[in-house]
Motif scaffolding. Structure first.
Motif, short mmCIF file in Angstrom:
data_model
loop_
_atom_site.label_atom_id
_atom_site.label_comp_id
_atom_site.label_asym_id
_atom_site.label_seq_id
_atom_site.Cartn_x
_atom_site.Cartn_y
_atom_site.Cartn_z
N ALA A 69 -3.82 -102.07 5.30
CA ALA A 69 -4.22 -100.68 5.50
C ALA A 69 -3.01 -99.91 6.00
N THR A 70 -2.68 -98.82 5.32
CA THR A 70 -1.52 -98.02 5.72
C THR A 70 -1.82 -96.56 5.43
N GLY A 71 -1.55 -95.71 6.40
CA GLY A 71 -1.76 -94.28 6.21
C GLY A 71 -3.18 -93.92 5.86
N GLY A 72 -4.13 -94.71 6.34
CA GLY A 72 -5.52 -94.43 6.05
C GLY A 72 -5.98 -94.96 4.71
N THR A 73 -5.08 -95.61 3.96
CA THR A 73 -5.41 -96.14 2.65
C THR A 73 -5.27 -97.65 2.65
N ARG A 74 -6.26 -98.34 2.07
CA ARG A 74 -6.18 -99.79 1.97
C ARG A 74 -5.58 -100.17 0.62
N VAL A 75 -4.46 -100.86 0.65
CA VAL A 75 -3.76 -101.30 -0.55
C VAL A 75 -4.11 -102.75 -0.82
N THR A 76 -4.57 -103.06 -2.03
CA THR A 76 -4.94 -104.43 -2.38
C THR A 76 -4.25 -104.85 -3.67
N ILE A 77 -3.61 -106.01 -3.62
CA ILE A 77 -2.96 -106.61 -4.78
C ILE A 77 -3.73 -107.87 -5.13
N ARG A 78 -4.11 -108.03 -6.40
CA ARG A 78 -4.92 -109.17 -6.82
C ARG A 78 -4.18 -110.03 -7.83
N GLY A 79 -4.48 -111.33 -7.81
CA GLY A 79 -3.84 -112.26 -8.72
C GLY A 79 -4.84 -113.26 -9.28
N GLN A 80 -4.51 -113.82 -10.43
CA GLN A 80 -5.38 -114.80 -11.08
C GLN A 80 -4.48 -115.81 -11.80
N GLY A 81 -4.79 -117.10 -11.66
CA GLY A 81 -3.96 -118.10 -12.34
C GLY A 81 -4.45 -119.50 -12.09
N ALA A 82 -3.51 -120.45 -12.06
CA ALA A 82 -3.84 -121.87 -11.87
C ALA A 82 -2.69 -122.54 -11.15
N TYR A 83 -2.99 -123.71 -10.51
CA TYR A 83 -1.96 -124.39 -9.72
C TYR A 83 -2.13 -125.89 -9.82
N GLY A 149 3.17 -110.81 -3.39
CA GLY A 149 1.85 -110.21 -3.46
C GLY A 149 0.74 -111.23 -3.46
N ALA A 150 1.09 -112.50 -3.27
CA ALA A 150 0.13 -113.61 -3.20
C ALA A 150 0.79 -114.74 -2.44
N THR A 151 -0.02 -115.50 -1.71
CA THR A 151 0.50 -116.67 -1.00
C THR A 151 0.45 -117.88 -1.92
N ASP A 152 1.58 -118.55 -2.10
CA ASP A 152 1.64 -119.76 -2.90
C ASP A 152 0.52 -120.71 -2.46
N PRO A 153 -0.33 -121.18 -3.40
CA PRO A 153 -1.47 -122.03 -3.01
C PRO A 153 -1.07 -123.27 -2.22
N TYR A 154 0.04 -123.89 -2.59
CA TYR A 154 0.46 -125.08 -1.85
C TYR A 154 0.88 -124.71 -0.43
N ALA A 155 1.63 -123.63 -0.31
CA ALA A 155 2.05 -123.18 1.02
C ALA A 155 0.85 -122.80 1.87
N ALA A 156 -0.18 -122.20 1.23
CA ALA A 156 -1.39 -121.82 1.97
C ALA A 156 -2.07 -123.05 2.55
N ALA A 157 -2.09 -124.14 1.79
CA ALA A 157 -2.68 -125.38 2.29
C ALA A 157 -1.78 -126.04 3.33
N GLU A 158 -0.48 -125.98 3.12
CA GLU A 158 0.46 -126.58 4.07
C GLU A 158 0.38 -125.88 5.44
N LEU A 159 0.10 -124.60 5.44
CA LEU A 159 -0.03 -123.88 6.71
C LEU A 159 -1.09 -124.51 7.60
N LEU A 160 -2.11 -125.09 6.98
CA LEU A 160 -3.18 -125.70 7.77
C LEU A 160 -2.72 -126.96 8.48
N ARG A 161 -1.55 -127.50 8.14
CA ARG A 161 -0.99 -128.62 8.91
C ARG A 161 -0.69 -128.19 10.34
N GLY A 162 -0.54 -126.88 10.52
CA GLY A 162 -0.28 -126.36 11.86
C GLY A 162 -1.54 -125.84 12.54
#
Length: 277
Positions: A69-83, A149-162
């Protein structure tokens, strides 16, 4: 291509304004369910094993969203794919939002994810249409947790190691699949120390680049121990104003076993010139 460190707080705004701007330089069943019926080490252990379970699952389709959310506007970036979690490679089609002025929609940006690198096509101004831009993720102040504009799926799972201070919230559903909802905080430094060799440099960079190493999350795990959804809330230091800026990144995984074929660009396909910001 690479913005200065003080611009990283406005990275999602930069995505919209510049096309896509980077920052920085450069099978458990009932037993697990019973464990997760309480808070404590059982819940933490389930999340820290998320990467291993995903590697055993092989691959999956992925949907991503990143919002700020910035300047009263919510900015959203979307992605679709496979890993492919065994190869640590994947692809995403990332769609930028329409310009606030009402300009035509941006063309989707194709992203290829690989250990240590992010490749982007249709990057924007200054890049030929048939060329890719390559970014070394270890050189980014956010370790590519938000840059593309997207978190790498593997990195997203690796973050949970912490993962730490985790609470089991209860049973719910994600896309019609029964899941267990966990809420807690991931420590970037701890995640980097426990990460795979390929992901460690990027997560180490991220631990230094955010406003805090503590990253709140909500994670949803199915009855086979597979991560189905995770939402992180990252904090940037605002280089132009006092305080921090929050960016929320969500990853949804489904259709496990679906192919995730990635062909990385040849060196001759990679653009080496200057990229307009």
């Amino acid at each position: 291509m690479v913005a200065q460190q003080q611009e990283r707080a406005a990275v999602l705004v930069a995505f919209v304004a510049a096309g896509l701007m980077v920052c920085g330089t450069g099978c458990s069943g009932g037993g697990a369910a019973a464990q997760d019926a309480r808070t404590g080490s059982g819940t933490v252990g389930t999340l820290r094993e998320a990467v291993s379970v995903l590697e055993r699952a092989g691959s999956a389709k992925a949907s991503t969203s990143m919002e700020m959310a910035t300047g009263g506007t919510r900015v959203t970036i979307r992605g679709q794919g496979a890993y492919d979690f065994r190869k640590q490679t994947g692809w995403l089609k990332v769609l930028l939002p329409q310009d606030p002025a009402g300009a035509a929609e941006h063309r989707p940006i194709t992203e290829l994810l690989a250990p240590g690198a992010l490749f982007m096509k249709n990057r924007g101004a200054g890049v030929p249409a048939d060329k890719w831009v390559r970014v070394a993720t270890a050189g980014l102040t956010d370790g590519n947790l938000v840059t593309g504009g997207a978190t790498d799926p593997y990195a997203a799972a690796e973050l949970l190691r912490g993962a730490r201070s985790v609470t089991y919230v209860g049973r719910t559903e994600v896309a019609g699949i029964p899941v267990r909802h966990h809420r807690g905080t991931a420590d970037l430094e701890a995640a980097a120390r426990s990460a795979s060799a390929a992901q460690r440099p990027a997560l180490t960079a991220a631990a230094k680049g955010f406003a805090t190493t503590a990253v709140p999350f909500d994670a949803y795990v199915d009855d086979q121990g597979r991560l189905r959804k995770v939402r992180y809330r990252f904090s940037f230091v605002n280089g132009q104003r006092k305080g921090t800026v929050a960016v929320a990144s969500t990853l949804l995984l489904y259709d496990f076993g679906a192919p995730a074929v990635v062909r990385l660009p040849e060196p001759s396909d990679i653009y080496a010139g200057k990229i307009a910001e």
